[in-house]
Design a protein around this motif. Structure first.
Motif, short mmCIF file in Angstrom:
data_model
loop_
_atom_site.label_atom_id
_atom_site.label_comp_id
_atom_site.label_asym_id
_atom_site.label_seq_id
_atom_site.Cartn_x
_atom_site.Cartn_y
_atom_site.Cartn_z
N LEU A 264 0.82 -1.20 0.00
CA LEU A 264 0.00 0.00 0.00
C LEU A 264 0.86 1.26 0.00
O LEU A 264 1.71 1.45 0.87
CB LEU A 264 -0.92 0.01 1.23
N ARG A 265 0.62 2.11 -0.99
CA ARG A 265 1.21 3.45 -1.04
C ARG A 265 0.13 4.45 -0.65
O ARG A 265 -0.99 4.38 -1.14
CB ARG A 265 1.74 3.76 -2.45
N LEU A 266 0.48 5.41 0.21
CA LEU A 266 -0.49 6.38 0.70
C LEU A 266 0.10 7.77 0.52
O LEU A 266 1.22 8.03 0.97
CB LEU A 266 -0.80 6.12 2.17
N MET A 267 -0.64 8.63 -0.16
CA MET A 267 -0.21 10.02 -0.36
C MET A 267 -1.33 10.96 0.06
O MET A 267 -2.47 10.78 -0.36
CB MET A 267 0.17 10.27 -1.82
N ALA A 268 -1.02 11.94 0.88
CA ALA A 268 -2.02 12.87 1.39
C ALA A 268 -1.51 14.29 1.28
O ALA A 268 -0.34 14.56 1.57
CB ALA A 268 -2.35 12.54 2.84
N GLY A 269 -2.39 15.21 0.88
CA GLY A 269 -1.99 16.61 0.80
C GLY A 269 -3.05 17.46 0.13
O GLY A 269 -4.20 17.04 -0.06
N ILE A 270 -2.65 18.66 -0.24
CA ILE A 270 -3.53 19.57 -0.96
C ILE A 270 -3.90 18.95 -2.31
O ILE A 270 -3.07 18.33 -2.97
CB ILE A 270 -2.84 20.93 -1.16
N ASN A 271 -5.14 19.13 -2.71
CA ASN A 271 -5.58 18.62 -4.00
C ASN A 271 -4.90 19.41 -5.13
O ASN A 271 -4.98 20.64 -5.17
CB ASN A 271 -7.11 18.77 -4.13
N PRO A 272 -4.23 18.72 -6.05
CA PRO A 272 -3.59 19.45 -7.16
C PRO A 272 -4.59 20.00 -8.17
O PRO A 272 -4.20 20.76 -9.06
CB PRO A 272 -2.69 18.39 -7.80
N TYR A 273 -5.87 19.67 -8.03
CA TYR A 273 -6.90 20.13 -8.97
C TYR A 273 -6.88 21.65 -9.09
O TYR A 273 -7.02 22.38 -8.10
CB TYR A 273 -8.28 19.67 -8.49
N ALA A 274 -6.68 22.15 -10.30
CA ALA A 274 -6.71 23.59 -10.60
C ALA A 274 -5.81 24.38 -9.67
O ALA A 274 -6.11 25.54 -9.34
CB ALA A 274 -8.15 24.12 -10.53
N SER A 275 -4.70 23.79 -9.24
CA SER A 275 -3.87 24.43 -8.22
C SER A 275 -2.39 24.35 -8.51
O SER A 275 -1.57 24.21 -7.60
CB SER A 275 -4.17 23.81 -6.85
N ALA A 276 -2.01 24.42 -9.79
CA ALA A 276 -0.58 24.51 -10.11
C ALA A 276 -0.02 25.76 -9.43
O ALA A 276 -0.58 26.85 -9.55
CB ALA A 276 -0.39 24.59 -11.61
N TYR A 277 1.09 25.61 -8.71
CA TYR A 277 1.61 26.71 -7.91
C TYR A 277 2.97 27.14 -8.43
O TYR A 277 3.90 26.35 -8.51
CB TYR A 277 1.71 26.31 -6.44
N THR A 278 3.07 28.42 -8.79
CA THR A 278 4.31 28.99 -9.30
C THR A 278 5.17 29.46 -8.14
O THR A 278 4.78 30.36 -7.39
CB THR A 278 4.02 30.16 -10.25
#
Length: 731
Positions: A264-278
Motif C-alpha cells: 500500500l502506497r499512501l499520499m495525502a496533501g492539498i488537491n492538485p486540482y486547478a492548483s498549479a503553484y508557481t
C-alpha cells in the motif's frame, strides 16, 4: 519527575536509532513510545520507507531492515519512495510533480542529510533533506513525533534557487508505504445534515482517491479523515490500523494505491486540482500537516492517541474548560428584537447555562437580515431589531447572570448587500459567467490582503466595542463557484491562497484574543479538520440535531476528534424524549437550542438538574479516555464510556437505537479502561423526575476485573431508551 524522565528515556533511544545495514546505507527511525516509521537511504542516496508499525525494542536492529521488505523488487526502486518524484523513472502515483524553470518536467530527489532535535516536552522533530542532483531544487521532509501520544505529524517544505520560477503541479504532505496481506479502508461521506457516514471497503490493486474540490466548506461530501486496517478488518480492540487526517481546510486529496507488489502506497496533501503553484526562486512552499497514528490494538487505541494529542497540542484550551450555552436560532430564527432576546437571557439563567448565543439575523440596515437572502457583509447592528446595539445586549445578559456570544459569517457576502455594491472586486466570481449562489451567497476573496483585513476587522470591531463579549460562532455556508480572483495574479493559486488567507486572519485573531472561545461551524460539519482547529476551541458536527441521528454522527467523529471539541445541542428537531436528547448531547460539549418557556414542569426540572450533573462529570467526558463498548452499527444500542486518567471515575452512556420488539441490552456489557484491582460503585445519573432507578435502589459495587470480564447490564429498552451511569472508585 516521572513525566520528565519518560520523554528523556525515549529521546535517548531516538539518538541511537540511526543504524547501518551495509556500506552507504542509513536507517532513519522516527519513533514514538510504541511505534516507528523507518526510512532507508541506500548507497545511491534513495530514501525509501521500509517500516511503518511497532517500535523495535532494540534500536540497533533497524539496521537489519532491508529495502526488499516490500516483498519483491520493482522496476524502478521507487515504489516505496519516502517522497515519490514524477517524471524520471517513477511508474506510479507521485507525491510531487514539478516543471523546472527550463521546462524540464522531471524530478529526482536524493538524500543529503537529516537532523533530529527536541521541539517541546515529549516532541522530537526529524527533518530529512533531499535534493535534485541536476537542479538547485530541494525538499525537506518533516516528521514531528509526539512520543507519549504515538502520533506523527508530517509535512514537506519545497524550495529552489533556479534562475526563474518553478511550477509545482503536485505537492503532497506525506508519502507512506505499508506492506500487508490485505487492506481495509474506512472512509466517511455525507452531505448537509448527513455527515460522517462510514464505509469500509477492501483496497485492491489500483488507485482509490478521497478528495474535495469545494474550496471552502470542503468537508461537505467527504472529510479528510480515514482508517486503514491491515491484514484483516480492524475491531475496536484488535487488529492493526492506521488512523489519518489532513490538517487543511480546503481542497485535499488522499490517494491509496496498492502497487504491483501488493503493498500500500499512501499520499495525502492539498488537491492538485486547478492548483498549479508557481514558486519563485528563494521562496518556499510549506504543505499542511498530515497526522497519523498506528495501533496494533484496534481502532480504540488509535482514536485515544489522536484525542490525547489534540487536547494537549492542537485545540486551544484543549485541557481546559468550556461554556454551556443557550442558542436562540431554533427559538426565533430571524424573528427577534431586544425584548425577545432579553427574555431569553432570563430563560438561559433559569435553565442554568453559562452563556447566551445570538445567532444569525442581527445585522444589516439598508438590506436587513430578515432571511438568508441579504445583508452578509454588512456587519452593523440592525437598528429596528437592536436599537441599542450589541453593547446593550451584552450588558443585559450580564445583568441576567450569563455571558453573551455572537454568530458571524465574515467570509461570505450576499449579492444583496452594501458590501457587494461597494466592493464587487472583493468577491470570488468569474467576470464573464452568470453568478451562481450557494445558500444565496458568494465567497469573499481571502487571497486579497484587503479582504483579510476586512474579515479580521469584523470580529476585532465587535470585540473592541464589547470587550466582555465571551463567545464567537464562526459560520461558513458557501462553497466556491466560478472560482476566480480579480486581484490574484496567479489564478491557479486561488484554492491554496484562500485557505492560507483564512489562517492569516485566524492567526491575528488568536494572537489578540488567545482565550476567546470560538465555535467552528460550516453549515454543520463542512469544515472539521485540525488545520482550522488550531484556532477554534470547538466545532459544530452537524445541523442535524435529532438525538438518534446524533448518536451515529458523534460516534463517527469520535474516531478523530475529542469530546471537548464536539458541540452537541439539545433541540426540538428529534422526536425522542428530552432525556434521550440530553443524554446524547452530554457525550461532548452540551448546549441548548430550545424554547425554555415551552418546557413543562418536569422537563425544566430535568434539564436544570442535568446541567448540574453535567458540571460534575464534564471533566471525565472532556479529558478522559473514550472506550466504545457496543457499536450502533452492530446492535440494538450504542454504548460508550469515558474513563479519567486516575481510573477512579468513569461515565458510561448507552442509547437504544432500534425500536423493535425486545430490543435493548439483553445481556451484560463488558466495560473497558478500568483498573481491575479497584472496586467501583455504579450510580445512575439523569433519572427523570417521577421515575426511579433500580440501579440506585441498592448499592452496586463491583471490581474492575468483574466489570471488564463479566460486565454489567444497564437495562436499556423501550422504557429506558437512554441510560447514563457514573462509576466511582469505592474504597
Amino acid at each position: 519527575m516521572l513525566r520528565l524522565v519518560v520523554p528523556l528515556l525515549i529521546l535517548l533511544s531516538l539518538t541511537m536509532s540511526v543504524g547501518w545495514s551495509a556500506p552507504g546505507d542509513i536507517h532513519i527511525a522516527i519513533e514514538t513510545k510504541r511505534t516507528a516509521l523507518v526510512i532507508l537511504v541506500d548507497k545511491d542516496q534513495n530514501p525509501t520507507v521500509v517500516h511503518v508499525g511497532p517500535k523495535l525494542d532494540r534500536a540497533d536492529e533497524y539496521a537489519k531492515i532491508s529495502g526488499n521488505g516490500k516483498r519483491g523488487e520493482d522496476y524502478t526502486g521507487l515504489y516505496n519512495s519516502a517522497y515519490t518524484p514524477a517524471g524520471s523513472r517513477n511508474l506510479l502515483e507521485p507525491a510531487i510533480q514539478v516543471t523546472h524553470a527550463d521546462g524540464n518536467p522531471s524530478l529526482d530527489l536524493r538524500y543529503v542529510r537529516h537532523e533530529r532535535k527536541p521541539v517541546g516536552e515529549g516532541i522530537v522533530e526529524t527533518t530529512v533533506f533531499l535534493k535534485d542532483p541536476q537542479y538547485p531544487f530541494e525538499v525537506e521532509l518533516h516528521y514531528k513525533a509526539y512520543l507519549l501520544e504515538d502520533v506523527i505529524e508530517q509535512w514537506s517544505v519545497i524550495r529552489h534557487t533556479e534562475k526563474n520560477s518553478v511550477v509545482l503541479h503536485k505537492y503532497a504532505s506525506a508519502n507512506l508505504y505499508i506492506p500487508a496481506q490485505h487492506y481495509y479502508l474506512t472512509h466517511f461521506h455525507g452531505d448537509w445534515a448527513q455527515e460522517m457516514n462510514p464505509v469500509e471497503e477492501p483496497l485492491t490493486e489500483g488507485l482509490k482517491v478521497l478528495d474535495t474540490k469545494l474550496g471552502t466548506r470542503a468537508d461537505l461530501f467527504q472529510p479528510p479523515s480515514f482508517l486503514v486496517a491491515l491484514n484483516q478488518p480492524a475491531e475496536e480492540d484488535k487488529g492493526e490500523v492506521v488512523a489519518g487526517t489532513l490538517a487543511w481546510s480546503g481542497n485535499y486529496q488522499i490517494a491509496f494505491e496498492v502497487d504491483p507488489l501488493h503493498n500500500l502506497r499512501l499520499m495525502a496533501g492539498i488537491n492538485p486540482y486547478a492548483s498549479a503553484y508557481t514558486l519563485a526562486p528563494g521562496k518556499e512552499f510549506a504543505t499542511p500537516a498530515f497526522l497519523y497514528t498506528y495501533s496494533n490494538t484496534g481502532k480504540g487505541t488509535a482514536s485515544r492517541n489522536l484525542h490525547r494529542w489534540a487536547r494537549k497540542f492542537r485545540i486551544p484550551q484543549g485541557e481546559g474548560n468550556r461554556l454551556t450555552l443557550l442558542n436562540n436560532w431554533e427559538a426565533t430564527y430571524f424573528d427577534f428584537n431586544e425584548e425577545k432576546l432579553t427574555e431569553l437571557f432570563k430563560d438561559g439563567k433559569k435553565l442554568g447555562v453559562d452563556l447566551f448565543l445570538l445567532d444569525d439575523g442581527w445585522f444589516g440596515n439598508k438590506y436587513p437580515r430578515n432571511n438568508d437572502r441579504a445583508a452578509l457583509g454588512d456587519w452593523q447592528e440592525n437598528v429596528k431589531k437592536l436599537p441599542h446595539g450589541l453593547g446593550y445586549l451584552v450588558k443585559q445578559a450580564e445583568e441576567a447572570g450569563i455571558k453573551f456570544g455572537i454568530w458571524v459569517e465574515p467570509e461570505m457576502v450576499s449579492p444583496k448587500s452594501e458590501l457587494y455594491e461597494k466592493h464587487a472586486d472583493w468577491v470570488l466570481k468569474l467576470p464573464n459567467r452568470q453568478e451562481y449562489y450557494f445558500r444565496n451567497q458568494l465567497v469573499l476573496d481571502l487571497t486579497n490582503p484587503k479582504v483579510q483585513d476586512f474579515v479580521y476587522g469584523v470580529v476585532d470591531d465587535i470585540m473592541t466595542k464589547n470587550p466582555t463579549l465571551s463567545y464567537i460562532k464562526w459560520d461558513c455556508n458557501a462553497v466556491i463557484y466560478n472560482a476566480f480572483s480579480a486581484t490574484n495574479p496567479n489564478p491557479s493559486h486561488l484554492y491554496v491562497d484562500y485557505v492560507r488567507g483564512l489562517y492569516k486572519v485566524m492567526e491575528r485573531l488568536r494572537t489578540k484574543y488567545p482565550a476567546l472561545p470560538m465555535m467552528l461551524c460550516s453549515g454543520g460539519g463542512g469544515r472539521v479538520d485540525y488545520g482550522a482547529l488550531r484556532y477554534f476551541t470547538e466545532f459544530w458536527p452537524s445541523d442535524n440535531t435529532d438525538g438518534l441521528e446524533r448518536v451515529f454522527i458523534q460516534w463517527n467523529y469520535s474516531y478523530f476528534f475529542p469530546a471537548i471539541a464536539t458541540c452537541n445541542h439539545v433541540t426540538d428537531w428529534g422526536k425522542q424524549p428530552i432525556k434521550f436528547r440530553t443524554d446524547v448531547a452530554m457525550m461532548g460539549k452540551i448546549g441548548y437550542d430550545i424554547v425554555v418557556s415551552k418546557l413543562d414542569e418536569k422537563e425544566l426540572e430535568f434539564s436544570q438538574q442535568a446541567l448540574k450533573t453535567y458540571d460534575q462529570i464534564k471533566d471525565v467526558v472532556w479529558h478522559g479516555d473514550l472506550f466504545r463498548l457496543v457499536s450502533p452499527y452492530e446492535a440494538d444500542l450504542a454504548s460508550l464510556m469515558y474513563v479519567n486518567d486516575a481510573k477512579d471515575k468513569a461515565v458510561w452512556f448507552s442509547y437504544l437505537i432500534k425500536n423493535r420488539y425486545r430490543a435493548g441490552s439483553v445481556a451484560p456489557i463488558r466495560l473497558k479502561g478500568l483498573d481491575p484491582a479497584r472496586n467501583y460503585a455504579i450510580r445512575e445519573l439523569n433519572v427523570y423526575p417521577g421515575t426511579k432507578s433500580a440501579i440506585n435502589a441498592t448499592p452496586q459495587v463491583y471490581s474492575g476485573n468483574y466489570l471488564m470480564t463479566i460486565g454489567f447490564n444497564p437495562t436499556v429498552d423501550t422504557r429506558r431508551t437512554s441510560v447514563v451511569l457514573e462509576l466511582s472508585e469505592s474504597k
